[in-house]
Design a protein around this motif. Sequence first.
Motif, PDB file in Angstrom:
ATOM      1  N   GLY A 227       0.830  -1.199   0.000  1.00  0.00           N
ATOM      2  CA  GLY A 227       0.000   0.000   0.000  1.00  0.00           C
ATOM      3  C   GLY A 227       0.862   1.244   0.000  1.00  0.00           C
ATOM      4  N   ARG A 228       0.224   2.388  -0.216  1.00  0.00           N
ATOM      5  CA  ARG A 228       0.902   3.671  -0.140  1.00  0.00           C
ATOM      6  C   ARG A 228       0.760   4.203   1.283  1.00  0.00           C
ATOM      7  NH1 ARG A 228       3.626   4.738  -4.908  1.00  0.00           N
ATOM      8  NH2 ARG A 228       3.415   6.946  -4.458  1.00  0.00           N
ATOM      9  N   LEU A 229       1.792   4.909   1.762  1.00  0.00           N
ATOM     10  CA  LEU A 229       1.805   5.299   3.169  1.00  0.00           C
ATOM     11  C   LEU A 229       0.621   6.184   3.548  1.00  0.00           C
ATOM     12  CD1 LEU A 229       3.278   5.060   5.832  1.00  0.00           C
ATOM     13  CD2 LEU A 229       4.664   7.044   5.205  1.00  0.00           C
ATOM     14  N   HIS A 230       0.170   7.039   2.632  1.00  0.00           N
ATOM     15  CA  HIS A 230      -0.959   7.904   2.982  1.00  0.00           C
ATOM     16  C   HIS A 230      -2.229   7.087   3.227  1.00  0.00           C
ATOM     17  CE1 HIS A 230      -1.780   7.433  -1.353  1.00  0.00           C
ATOM     18  NE2 HIS A 230      -3.031   7.742  -1.073  1.00  0.00           N
ATOM     19  N   GLU A 231      -2.285   5.863   2.679  1.00  0.00           N
ATOM     20  CA  GLU A 231      -3.465   5.015   2.868  1.00  0.00           C
ATOM     21  C   GLU A 231      -3.555   4.460   4.288  1.00  0.00           C
ATOM     22  OE1 GLU A 231      -4.076   3.312  -1.667  1.00  0.00           O
ATOM     23  OE2 GLU A 231      -2.631   2.307  -0.353  1.00  0.00           O
TER      24      GLU A 231
ATOM     25  N   ALA B 299       6.515   4.835   0.647  1.00  0.00           N
ATOM     26  CA  ALA B 299       6.490   6.300   0.752  1.00  0.00           C
ATOM     27  C   ALA B 299       7.491   6.890  -0.224  1.00  0.00           C
ATOM     28  CB  ALA B 299       6.830   6.738   2.173  1.00  0.00           C
ATOM     29  N   ASP B 300       7.070   7.897  -0.998  1.00  0.00           N
ATOM     30  CA  ASP B 300       7.984   8.575  -1.907  1.00  0.00           C
ATOM     31  C   ASP B 300       7.607  10.056  -1.963  1.00  0.00           C
ATOM     32  OD1 ASP B 300       5.703   8.683  -3.479  1.00  0.00           O
ATOM     33  OD2 ASP B 300       6.389   7.184  -4.912  1.00  0.00           O
ATOM     34  N   ALA B 301       8.129  10.765  -2.961  1.00  0.00           N
ATOM     35  CA  ALA B 301       7.937  12.209  -3.033  1.00  0.00           C
ATOM     36  C   ALA B 301       6.478  12.619  -3.217  1.00  0.00           C
ATOM     37  CB  ALA B 301       8.788  12.781  -4.174  1.00  0.00           C
ATOM     38  N   SER B 302       5.633  11.715  -3.697  1.00  0.00           N
ATOM     39  CA  SER B 302       4.227  12.056  -3.929  1.00  0.00           C
ATOM     40  C   SER B 302       3.349  11.817  -2.705  1.00  0.00           C
ATOM     41  CB  SER B 302       3.687  11.231  -5.104  1.00  0.00           C
ATOM     42  OG  SER B 302       3.658   9.847  -4.783  1.00  0.00           O
ATOM     43  N   MET B 303       3.911  11.227  -1.662  1.00  0.00           N
ATOM     44  CA  MET B 303       3.110  10.835  -0.505  1.00  0.00           C
ATOM     45  C   MET B 303       2.395  12.013   0.144  1.00  0.00           C
ATOM     46  SD  MET B 303       3.380  10.784   3.161  1.00  0.00           S
ATOM     47  CE  MET B 303       5.146  10.758   3.487  1.00  0.00           C
ATOM     48  N   SER B 304       3.107  13.113   0.353  1.00  0.00           N
ATOM     49  CA  SER B 304       2.525  14.265   1.040  1.00  0.00           C
ATOM     50  C   SER B 304       1.362  14.870   0.265  1.00  0.00           C
ATOM     51  CB  SER B 304       3.605  15.327   1.274  1.00  0.00           C
ATOM     52  OG  SER B 304       3.100  16.404   2.028  1.00  0.00           O
ATOM     53  N   SER B 305       1.506  14.980  -1.052  1.00  0.00           N
ATOM     54  CA  SER B 305       0.426  15.560  -1.863  1.00  0.00           C
ATOM     55  C   SER B 305      -0.783  14.631  -1.906  1.00  0.00           C
ATOM     56  CB  SER B 305       0.921  15.859  -3.278  1.00  0.00           C
ATOM     57  OG  SER B 305       1.372  14.678  -3.928  1.00  0.00           O
TER      58      SER B 305
ATOM     59  N   LEU C 142      -1.723  12.650   0.486  1.00  0.00           N
ATOM     60  CA  LEU C 142      -2.377  12.763   1.781  1.00  0.00           C
ATOM     61  C   LEU C 142      -3.172  14.056   1.873  1.00  0.00           C
ATOM     62  CD1 LEU C 142      -2.828  11.523   4.543  1.00  0.00           C
ATOM     63  CD2 LEU C 142      -0.713  12.603   5.327  1.00  0.00           C
ATOM     64  N   SER C 143      -2.618  15.151   1.353  1.00  0.00           N
ATOM     65  CA  SER C 143      -3.301  16.447   1.394  1.00  0.00           C
ATOM     66  C   SER C 143      -4.595  16.428   0.589  1.00  0.00           C
ATOM     67  CB  SER C 143      -2.383  17.544   0.855  1.00  0.00           C
ATOM     68  OG  SER C 143      -1.237  17.686   1.674  1.00  0.00           O
ATOM     69  N   SER C 144      -4.556  15.761  -0.572  1.00  0.00           N
ATOM     70  CA  SER C 144      -5.759  15.706  -1.399  1.00  0.00           C
ATOM     71  C   SER C 144      -6.811  14.769  -0.816  1.00  0.00           C
ATOM     72  CB  SER C 144      -5.403  15.268  -2.821  1.00  0.00           C
ATOM     73  OG  SER C 144      -4.810  13.973  -2.815  1.00  0.00           O
ATOM     74  N   SER C 145      -6.367  13.711  -0.138  1.00  0.00           N
ATOM     75  CA  SER C 145      -7.309  12.753   0.453  1.00  0.00           C
ATOM     76  C   SER C 145      -7.886  13.255   1.763  1.00  0.00           C
ATOM     77  CB  SER C 145      -6.615  11.405   0.689  1.00  0.00           C
ATOM     78  OG  SER C 145      -6.113  10.859  -0.509  1.00  0.00           O
TER      79      SER C 145
ATOM     80  N   TRP D 154       8.909  16.681   9.758  1.00  0.00           N
ATOM     81  CA  TRP D 154       9.809  16.626   8.602  1.00  0.00           C
ATOM     82  C   TRP D 154       9.447  15.496   7.645  1.00  0.00           C
ATOM     83  CZ3 TRP D 154      11.947  11.917   8.141  1.00  0.00           C
ATOM     84  CH2 TRP D 154      12.065  11.138   9.302  1.00  0.00           C
ATOM     85  N   ALA D 155       8.645  14.524   8.088  1.00  0.00           N
ATOM     86  CA  ALA D 155       8.324  13.356   7.252  1.00  0.00           C
ATOM     87  C   ALA D 155       7.549  13.740   5.999  1.00  0.00           C
ATOM     88  CB  ALA D 155       7.539  12.328   8.060  1.00  0.00           C
ATOM     89  N   ARG D 156       6.962  14.934   5.959  1.00  0.00           N
ATOM     90  CA  ARG D 156       6.258  15.384   4.754  1.00  0.00           C
ATOM     91  C   ARG D 156       7.216  15.515   3.568  1.00  0.00           C
ATOM     92  NH1 ARG D 156       4.515  21.269   6.754  1.00  0.00           N
ATOM     93  NH2 ARG D 156       4.737  20.225   8.760  1.00  0.00           N
ATOM     94  N   TYR D 157       8.531  15.594   3.855  1.00  0.00           N
ATOM     95  CA  TYR D 157       9.530  15.793   2.801  1.00  0.00           C
ATOM     96  C   TYR D 157      10.225  14.503   2.378  1.00  0.00           C
ATOM     97  CZ  TYR D 157       8.960  20.621   4.377  1.00  0.00           C
ATOM     98  OH  TYR D 157       8.441  21.842   4.720  1.00  0.00           O
ATOM     99  N   ILE D 158       9.692  13.353   2.762  1.00  0.00           N
ATOM    100  CA  ILE D 158      10.306  12.074   2.392  1.00  0.00           C
ATOM    101  C   ILE D 158      10.530  12.016   0.883  1.00  0.00           C
ATOM    102  CG2 ILE D 158       9.835   9.594   2.172  1.00  0.00           C
ATOM    103  CD1 ILE D 158       8.654   9.619   4.935  1.00  0.00           C
ATOM    104  N   SER D 159      11.757  11.680   0.515  1.00  0.00           N
ATOM    105  CA  SER D 159      12.180  11.497  -0.891  1.00  0.00           C
ATOM    106  C   SER D 159      12.163  12.782  -1.716  1.00  0.00           C
ATOM    107  CB  SER D 159      11.322  10.429  -1.588  1.00  0.00           C
ATOM    108  OG  SER D 159      11.456   9.189  -0.942  1.00  0.00           O
TER     109      SER D 159
END
Length: 208
Positions: free
Chosen positions: A78-82, A139-145, A147-150, A163-168
């Motif tokens: 799964g993706r981390l935001h999930e 988790a990669d560079a798209s994870m934060s976005s 999560l924000s959209s979901s 700081w974890a929002r900046y992963i990758s």
Amino acid sequence: WDCLVHTKNCWEMLRFVRPWRGIRMLWVDAICINQNNIPERSSQVANMDCIYSSCSRVVVYLGPDLAPLLHGRHARRGRLHELETGVIKPVLPAQTQQPQPYRLEDLLSRRYFSRIWVIQELLLSKGAVIRVGDVDFWADASMSSHLSSSMPTWTWDQTHAAWARYISQGASSIGDLKELLQTTALSLATDPGIEFLGFLASCLSYRS
């Protein structure tokens, strides 16, 4: 024959990442760097940005209470935001004392994410795999976005590792030096002076 004495946690991690078949190439700081040799440790600091930015992924092992061996079964993916949205709900070990349901905020409160050295490892890598129960979360560079959209109401500042929002996304994604210091202010180190200066030097080296 050479013998290497390492911690119980390191031994459990090596068992966890051992492939079912074939060979897996790993970099483990505690093994690849002579921790008792201060000059060697200091010289290796300059290589950390190259090592972690060049690796295919970082494997985050958080201990058997959260990342059990699956004894031949493949982990779900799964993706981390999930983890936060609840799209994927990991099945935790029966004896675990972790909260149910387990959320991203719970994950980031683990002691692992309070360490200053893990920040560069996760920011510089192309991606990270984190086992939670029976799920490997990516988790990669798209994870934060994602999560924000979901979850528009989600705020990273409510966690123990903002700081974890900046992963990758690389060290330069945090901003200037002031923002870097503010974002990592809650991070801990065994030797605060040496470890933080090493982390800072690595981040600045990557930016240049």
